[in-house]
Enzyme design. Sequence first.
Site, PDB file in Angstrom:
ATOM      1  N   MET A 113      38.199  30.454  45.250  1.00  0.00           N
ATOM      2  CA  MET A 113      38.557  31.783  44.745  1.00  0.00           C
ATOM      3  C   MET A 113      38.412  31.859  43.226  1.00  0.00           C
ATOM      4  O   MET A 113      38.025  32.900  42.684  1.00  0.00           O
ATOM      5  CB  MET A 113      39.977  32.162  45.168  1.00  0.00           C
ATOM      6  CG  MET A 113      40.131  32.351  46.665  1.00  0.00           C
ATOM      7  SD  MET A 113      38.911  33.456  47.408  1.00  0.00           S
ATOM      8  CE  MET A 113      39.223  34.980  46.538  1.00  0.00           C
ATOM      9  N   ASP A 128      29.747  46.070  31.882  1.00  0.00           N
ATOM     10  CA  ASP A 128      30.473  46.773  30.816  1.00  0.00           C
ATOM     11  C   ASP A 128      29.742  46.689  29.486  1.00  0.00           C
ATOM     12  O   ASP A 128      29.661  47.675  28.754  1.00  0.00           O
ATOM     13  CB  ASP A 128      31.887  46.198  30.683  1.00  0.00           C
ATOM     14  CG  ASP A 128      32.689  46.907  29.614  1.00  0.00           C
ATOM     15  OD1 ASP A 128      32.775  48.154  29.660  1.00  0.00           O
ATOM     16  OD2 ASP A 128      33.226  46.216  28.718  1.00  0.00           O
TER      17      ASP A 128
END
Length: 160
Positions: A113, A128
Amino acid sequence: MSDTLTHLDSNGNAHMVDVSEKDVTKRTATARSVVKMLPETLKKVIEGGLPKGDVLATVRIAGIQAAKKTPDLIPLCHPLMLTKITLDINVLDDCHIEILCTCALSGKTGVEMEALTGASVAALTLYDMCKAVDKGIVICETALLEKHGGKSGSWSANRG
């Protein structure tokens, strides 16, 4: 591979898995995100021609920071003392960038994870940093490529 969902108790309720009885082993995982953008955008990323500064350095730092913050983002993840995080960025062709995040530790639970979170947030950061010049950027793929260690041993995605 287990046929049960480990984050559910016998009543079907979500819970954090108890890893206290597991052995400490060296564990590593590598995840990948691929980002597609216009060739002109990729050229600006490589040459440093975007208004927000050094895109690739920011992407690398964001991925590393995200991997360390995984338990703050994924509710049932254990807080881990990661001993290594690498973020490799590769240009695949004139419009694709590959981000590879590798995490490692010696511990009682895996780092899949953390690697996936690092690769994902790095890809989001790339978006971004570039969205002012290319709003059509697509994060094409995020996947676990391999993991090693623990009771289940090694696993590798079929890259063929």
